[in-house]
Design an enzyme around this catalytic site. Sequence first.
Site, mmCIF file in Angstrom:
data_model
loop_
_atom_site.group_PDB
_atom_site.id
_atom_site.type_symbol
_atom_site.label_atom_id
_atom_site.label_comp_id
_atom_site.label_asym_id
_atom_site.label_seq_id
_atom_site.Cartn_x
_atom_site.Cartn_y
_atom_site.Cartn_z
ATOM 1 C CG HIS A 1 -1.859 1.038 1.172
ATOM 2 N ND1 HIS A 1 -3.170 1.069 0.453
ATOM 3 C CD2 HIS A 1 -1.735 2.387 1.766
ATOM 4 C CE1 HIS A 1 -3.774 2.146 0.790
ATOM 5 N NE2 HIS A 1 -2.984 2.982 1.341
ATOM 6 C CG ASP B 1 -11.700 3.735 5.941
ATOM 7 O OD1 ASP B 1 -10.995 4.603 6.853
ATOM 8 O OD2 ASP B 1 -11.414 3.595 4.710
ATOM 9 N NE ARG C 1 -9.640 11.366 8.137
ATOM 10 C CZ ARG C 1 -8.591 10.385 7.650
ATOM 11 N NH1 ARG C 1 -8.854 8.977 7.337
ATOM 12 N NH2 ARG C 1 -7.376 10.780 7.342
ATOM 13 C CB SER D 1 -8.313 5.530 6.978
ATOM 14 O OG SER D 1 -8.832 5.444 5.805
ATOM 15 C CE LYS E 1 -8.537 2.302 3.087
ATOM 16 N NZ LYS E 1 -8.638 3.635 2.489
#
Lengths: 430, 430
Positions: free
Chosen positions: B83, B162, B169, B184, B188
Amino acid sequence: MHAVELIERKRNGGEIPAAELREFIAAYARDEVPDYQAAALLMAVWFRGLSASETFALTEAMVASGETVDLAAQLGRRVVDKHSTGGVGDKTTIAVGPVVAACGAPFGKMSGRGLGHTGGTLDKLESIPGFRVELSTEELVGQVREIGIAVAGQSADLVPADRKLYALRDVTATIDEVSLIAASIMSKKIAGGASALVLDVKVGEGAFMRTQEDARRLAEAMRGLGEEAGMDVVCLLTDMDQPLGQTVGNALEVREAYDTVAGGGPADFRELVVAAATQLLALSDLELDEDGARKRVTASLGDGSALAAYERWIRAQGGDPDPALLPRAAVVRRLPAPATGFVRGARAREVAAVAMALGAGRERKEDPIDHAVGVVCRAKHGDHVERGEPLAEIHARDEAAAESAAAALLSAYEIGDEPDPRPLVLDVIR
Amino acid sequence: MHAVELIERKRNGGEIPAAELREFIAAYARDEVPDYQAAALLMAVWFRGLSASETFALTEAMVASGETVDLAAQLGRRVVDKHSTGGVGDKTTIAVGPVVAACGAPFGKMSGRGLGHTGGTLDKLESIPGFRVELSTEELVGQVREIGIAVAGQSADLVPADRKLYALRDVTATIDEVSLIAASIMSKKIAGGASALVLDVKVGEGAFMRTQEDARRLAEAMRGLGEEAGMDVVCLLTDMDQPLGQTVGNALEVREAYDTVAGGGPADFRELVVAAATQLLALSDLELDEDGARKRVTASLGDGSALAAYERWIRAQGGDPDPALLPRAAVVRRLPAPATGFVRGARAREVAAVAMALGAGRERKEDPIDHAVGVVCRAKHGDHVERGEPLAEIHARDEAAAESAAAALLSAYEIGDEPDPRPLVLDVIR
């Protein structure tokens, strides 16, 4: 005006241009800015505060969000108003109004309902049988013209943005911020059309402002906003470590206000009524200096004219001024002093919690209020008590409620060896 | 759990008990806590941060708000995932996936769409004719089992809390807070069922984290959350002062990823692909140390096996891997160097703004993307250019767009006297 950028700017400690802040608030009042963006901005403001010009822009935007009333123009006279930042046992308006009216200055006030330990002034007045708080602006003006005094609920058309924002602050933990409090109070006063204002800024553990420093900041912020709007403002800083007067509870407080306009009442409450009424008269169009104003106020309490004004006022709004008709609680429990000594306290917050638990206040707007219940603090800070002498009274719905209130109320008191005197009026900021 | 008290506690710098925070988030996901209270809490968190245990409670609550996938159990193998925290020109997944698959580790990834200067990985992949990003979990698992790699859109049933919180946000200026970003991302990844994770934490003016110190805090927070959830996490801290590789724009980036898996590509991008794939292999069940992993990765780029895996993957999801079929912009404008010297920049944020203005990204979820347009930074930081040599290319819809992009892109570049070298991979946090 880009809402996210505006929030981010405040969050980062920057200044929001006045025009953008006004636009944000106007858009919020029209439901074009969502609650969640207003909530984020409010929390950012809680951390960063607002500058003087931001606070004025917020105030202006709230005033502009609804109708305004020009009482002074409609009456053709200078109109004085008073406002308290909120404390425990604060029934000042109910006594000050008739005093001011009796002294010859017009007193036309729009007031609010309360969330908290007791009702607001309107709720207190509603414990008077028949009293009607919903007056149109025309009725309010007419009554002031005729008998010199009227107190009514705030019109729904006045400062709708403040109403919406206040409701949001209440559920987002953003109530207790000086610039937001100042803007909220002053927007209502400016929209309500008073020419001059006496602000009773409460200080202590039973008030929003816990320290004199914070209270002074709030007072200065409000005075600044008043000045910008062309309104003369005098602030009294007054103690709220213990309840004001002896009574906390709607009908009990009306009775105490009645006693006071009739020339009696507890010393501390009478002192505040005289101080506030004196400042109001000095700000009025009667051309009195403070000394002259104080003499006239004191005279009105001694010669029956304040009481007569009270009775005229209550009758004009449909009520019966006879205090014997006020609702009474089923159970009255005496609380004897557990020791001999000088009373310290009772601590305002704890007394407020007791009154709330008895049913004198409301947590939500739709909650009902029990007008009869409450607390009477017979002994106040500095008083000497002998063990077993009455310290306080609990006015409750039933024995069980009185029983649990007794323990809580007792723990709000402290009894010491020294009188430890303290003044009620801490300062006057002109 | 009392929402206002919870907000107030965080606002005042206190710690929210884990059970209460989980309850707040669960209630928010079920629409039982309103957006405005979540917004106020988010802003309070922006100012106060979350402790490690609060961050984990938030992460757990977000994972628990929806379905979870246990990829490792379904494949009967250890599954590695990567990620990136998001940067300009970041097409790493599109190259790293095939490399990892070619080396024998399963690569099954759920990815997101982008808001910002270019699309996310899914948007980039959709510039490939025929490519299908919507796979069911069963299809994703089946494809990984069959050919070793699949990249699909994140299921709507995964971490709905989320998704909801991120959207909030985004409109309340509360995106850039380390604990919220960490929770967050990690929610995931935990819900997606990877056994181990390589995190590419971008640092610099084109990233959320502007300083190495902030990036390190984010990396540590995410590693801590992974550990709590039993996931091995390695973080790469990589430079994001200038775009990654040469290309910024969806089809342009796919072409660059293609070139890289085929053994070419720009040096910096190749370096990151090798670094990330090496860490992924070292975390996999192939029992390789870092040296062994790096050798295998490098080999896959030289012997055509990474390219073959890329082609299998794109075909399996319905696309045609031939880069000649990628969409091309109508206008390609060369930007010559205005002076001789060493390139500094191009500043990532400004390049991103140019790509955005050309149509490569989206401001709102519903905005369309132009896959063909974008920017190619021929000269990167430290490169020597002669005046008039190509600095960059603009791929635009029309001449007018190219014209205005040219001025903006030129101002993103600086040309100096010294090479001022800097590494791409700043640190590896194991």
